[in-house]
Design an enzyme around this catalytic site. Sequence first.
Site, mmCIF file in Angstrom:
data_model
loop_
_atom_site.group_PDB
_atom_site.id
_atom_site.type_symbol
_atom_site.label_atom_id
_atom_site.label_comp_id
_atom_site.label_asym_id
_atom_site.label_seq_id
_atom_site.Cartn_x
_atom_site.Cartn_y
_atom_site.Cartn_z
ATOM 1 C CG ASP A 138 -7.265 -1.215 -1.325
ATOM 2 O OD1 ASP A 138 -6.733 -1.885 -0.427
ATOM 3 O OD2 ASP A 138 -7.269 -1.560 -2.532
ATOM 4 C CG ASN A 146 3.468 -5.917 -5.294
ATOM 5 O OD1 ASN A 146 4.373 -5.087 -5.365
ATOM 6 N ND2 ASN A 146 2.702 -6.031 -4.219
ATOM 7 C CG HIS A 151 7.153 -7.922 -4.112
ATOM 8 N ND1 HIS A 151 5.917 -7.816 -3.520
ATOM 9 C CD2 HIS A 151 7.217 -9.187 -4.629
ATOM 10 C CE1 HIS A 151 5.258 -8.958 -3.640
ATOM 11 N NE2 HIS A 151 6.024 -9.803 -4.325
ATOM 12 C CG ASP A 155 8.414 -2.311 -1.266
ATOM 13 O OD1 ASP A 155 7.270 -2.733 -0.985
ATOM 14 O OD2 ASP A 155 9.457 -2.943 -1.016
ATOM 15 C CD GLU A 181 -3.351 -4.008 -1.234
ATOM 16 O OE1 GLU A 181 -4.236 -4.666 -1.809
ATOM 17 O OE2 GLU A 181 -2.469 -4.537 -0.528
#
Length: 261
Positions: A138, A146, A151, A155, A181
Site C-alpha cells: 500500500d 491526491n 489526481h 496517477d 493504491e
Amino acid sequence: MRGQNPLESQVVESLSDPQNQGHPLHETLSQLWEAHHSLLNRIERIARVSDGYQSIVRDREMTLSARFDKQLRQLEKVARISDRYQTMLRDLNIALKEASTHDALTGIANRRLLTERLREETERAKRYSRPLCVVMVDIDRFKAINDDYGHEVGDNVLMEVVRVMEAEIREHDLCGRWGGEEFLLLMPETSTESAVRVIERLREAVANLRVRVNDDSLSVTVSLGMAQLRADENYSSAINRADVALLRAKRNGRDRYELAD
C-alpha cells in the site's frame, strides 16, 4: 460461290450445247446437275450453320471463362476480406482479454487476473507441497498526495511505483493492482525468508523514488504485509492475514513490512 472444276465446266458446256438438246441422256444429266447443285447449296448452308454454331460455342466458352475468372476474383477478394476480418477479430479478442485482465492505468494484472492466478498457484502449492507467499503493498499517505497535488500527480505516482515494483520482483512473481493504491504480489515457490529479501529490496527502491511535480520532486514510500500460505487454508485466508500484517506496518510507522502470524 466456289469456282467450278474441269468436270463441272464440261457438264455445263454439254448442257448448254444446242446439239445435245435431243440426246437421250440430256434430261438425266440436267436433273443430276440440278441435284448436284442442290446438294452443294445444302452442304454450304450446313457449313455456315456449323461455323455459326462453333462461333457461338466459342463465344459462350469465352463468356463462361470470363464469368468464371470474374467469380474467382470475387471469391479471392472475399477470402482476403475474410482473412482480414479474422485477423481483426483475433486482435480484438486479444485486446478485450487484455482489457478484462489488466489495469487500464498501470497495465499490470487487475484483481480478476490476480484471483485466477491465486487459485491456480494455491492448488499447485498444495498439490506439490511447495511454498507460496502473498504480499499486500500500500502506498503511504496516497490520499494526501491526491488532495495536495491532484489526481494527475497521483496517477503518476501509481505508475512510477508500479515501474519500480516490476523492476524489483523476480520473473516468476506476479504484481497486480488489487484496488486503489493497494497492490498484491504473488510469489510462487517462495518461502518467507526468500520473500523478505525481495520485499525489503522493493521497499528501499520505492523509498529512493522521486516523482517530478513541476519544478519539485515528491518522495513516496510503501508499507507491506506478507503471509505464507498454510497447508490448511485457502488463498482468501492468506490474503486476509497479509492484510492484517499490512495494517500493523501502517500502525508501526509506515515505510516497513510486517509478517503475518
